[in-house]
Design an enzyme around this catalytic site. Structure first.
Site, PDB file in Angstrom:
ATOM      1  N   GLU A   1       0.846  -1.166  -0.106  1.00 42.33           N
ATOM      2  CA  GLU A   1       0.015   0.216  -0.082  1.00 42.33           C
ATOM      3  C   GLU A   1       0.790   1.236  -0.151  1.00 42.33           C
ATOM      4  O   GLU A   1       0.645   2.428   0.735  1.00 42.33           O
ATOM      5  CB  GLU A   1      -0.878   0.102   1.165  1.00 42.33           C
ATOM      6  N   GLY A   2       2.038   1.187  -0.812  1.00 39.65           N
ATOM      7  CA  GLY A   2       2.764   2.303  -0.721  1.00 39.65           C
ATOM      8  C   GLY A   2       3.887   1.956   0.150  1.00 39.65           C
ATOM      9  O   GLY A   2       3.866   1.857   1.322  1.00 39.65           O
TER      10      GLY A   2
END
Ligand SMILES: Cc1cc2nc3c(=O)[nH]c(=O)nc-3n(C[C@H](O)[C@H](O)[C@H](O)COP(=O)(O)OP(=O)(O)OC[C@H]3O[C@@H](n4cnc5c(N)ncnc54)[C@H](O)[C@@H]3O)c2cc1C
Length: 384
Positions: A363-364
């Site tokens: 998620e990043g």
């Protein structure tokens, strides 16, 4: 610390804790060893309505928000982060539908998702498009009766196990990422198959798999929102879901802290429990302080999402970055406090350290998210 939780928040947290202690703890090592998807636990979560906690009551959910979702994720992760991510990826797969879906789409899918009859997944990443999500190549071209999807998605959590996939594909290749759209694809749609199942360092009970689309036709009504809205939707989705990764990290760190305190109290060396050595007890004090700081940041970020604020990128990124770095540090220190046995699979802390690593990546990555935070700082004026 007192977080002034509502009755709903207290109750879902307690339900998740009960499932974690009664159902997950006894099997977590086996699930990890066999790399087996935790279907029995997903069923428990469905029976207690926890799968649909963030879905409005009118669609069969509990009507909670990001904080309720984070409290559950944290409790599950305290026992097993692999189970927690399988739970959280289900929400990731349905947030876009919830926020941007048409009434017909919501009526069609949300009740089954809320009731746990259908599990979801979210698919953005491709082999050449990780941190640079704008490099996606999967296409969804208009065809008679809908969109024809071609391409391969990589590293998809709940891949193969989920029934509904929210995917991002280019509906207009010429426009690049500005021509990206979000579409729903159901399992068993002709032309949609599953590729490689990844063998991972940690969170091994969770499924991570390739999705392969070869002339996969989905009906026109499966597009969420309008063509070309895909990328802004994804950015917003990730801002909304990142506190959940923070919560996963907090739960992991909490579990490791508790295990380390217990062990340090009962392990004797030099005729005394090792917790009586200041070097050990100060490590534990730092770990506890870090965990509480991470929790406070995650809950605040989640409350900001729930407040209806227009933008919450910075706070969500901070919560994910800080909590995941804490999880890595605390789980590593927990092994140190266990000494040699901490390195062995007979004790839970080596799994916790393996599980913690991913929270700094998905998620990043934390590098990318520090860019998000820095970009927010650049936009702020002094004394704003
Ligand atoms: C177990 C697992 C589950 C996942 N689940 C999903 C899922 O359900 N759905 C989904 O769509 N994706 C999923 N992913 C993908 C995940 O989000 C990506 O792996 C992640 O975003 C990083 O992309 P990458 O692996 O391609 O790394 P890369 O982008 O190749 O990065 C490699 C390294 O370079 C650094 N880097 C790259 N660009 C920059 C930059 N501009 N500045 C500074 N540093 C940079 C990165 O921080 C990293 O350290 C999952 C991944 C894993 C491992």
């Amino acid at each position: 610390m007192e977080y002034c939780l509502t009755e709903l928040q207290k109750s879902v947290k307690q339900m998740a804790r009960t499932i974690a202690e009664e159902k997950i703890l006894p099997v977590r090592a086996e699930l990890d060893e066999k790399e087996e998807f935790p279907w029995a636990i997903i069923k428990n979560l469905a029976e207690t309505d926890l799968l649909g906690v963030y879905i409005p009551e009118e669609y069969g959910g509990l009507g909670g928000g990001c904080l309720e979702f984070c409290l559950i994720t944290e409790e599950l992760s305290r026992a097993c982060a692999g189970v927690a991510v399988s739970y959280a990826a289900n929400a990731l797969g349905s947030f876009t539908l919830l926020e941007y879906g048409s009434e017909e789409q919501k009526q069609k899918y949300l009740p089954d998702i809320a009731g746990g009859k259908k599990l979801t997944a979210f698919a953005l990443t491709e082999e050449t498009a990780g941190s640079d999500a704008s490099a996606i190549k999967t296409t969804a071209t208009r065809a008679d009766g809908g969109y024809l999807i071609n391409g391969t998605k990589q590293f998809i959590t709940n891949g193969g196990e989920a029934d509904i996939y929210t995917i991002v594909a280019l509906t207009d290749r010429e426009k690049g990422i500005r021509g990206a759209s979000t579409l729903l694809v159901e399992k068993n749609t002709p032309g949609f198959t599953f590729g490689r199942k990844e063998k991972k360092l940690g969170i091994r009970t969770s499924a991570t798999r390739e999705l392969v689309f070869e002339d996969c036709l989905v009906p026109e009504e499966n597009i969420i929102g309008r063509e070309g809205m895909g990328f802004p939707m994804v950015m917003r989705l990730l801002d909304r879901s990142r506190p959940g990764i923070g919560a996963q990290a907090v739960g992991l760190a909490q579990g490791a802290l508790e295990a380390a305190v217990d062990y340090a109290k009962q392990r004797n060396q030099f005729d005394q429990p090792v917790i009586s050595f200041q070097a050990v007890s100060h490590m534990l004090a730092n770990m506890a302080t870090d965990v509480e700081a991470a929790r406070a940041l995650v809950y605040t970020a989640a409350r900001t999402v729930d407040s209806g604020a227009k933008s919450f990128s910075m706070g969500s990124a901070m919560a994910k970055v800080f909590a995941s770095d804490v999880a890595m540090r605390v789980t590593t220190d927990a092994i140190q406090i266990f000494g040699g046995v901490g390195y062995m699979r007979d004790y839970p802390v080596e799994k916790m350290m393996r599980d913690a690593k991913i929270t700094q990546i998905y998620e990043g990555t934390n590098q990318i998210l520090r860019d998000v935070i820095a970009s927010g700082l650049r936009k702020k004026k002094a004394f704003e």
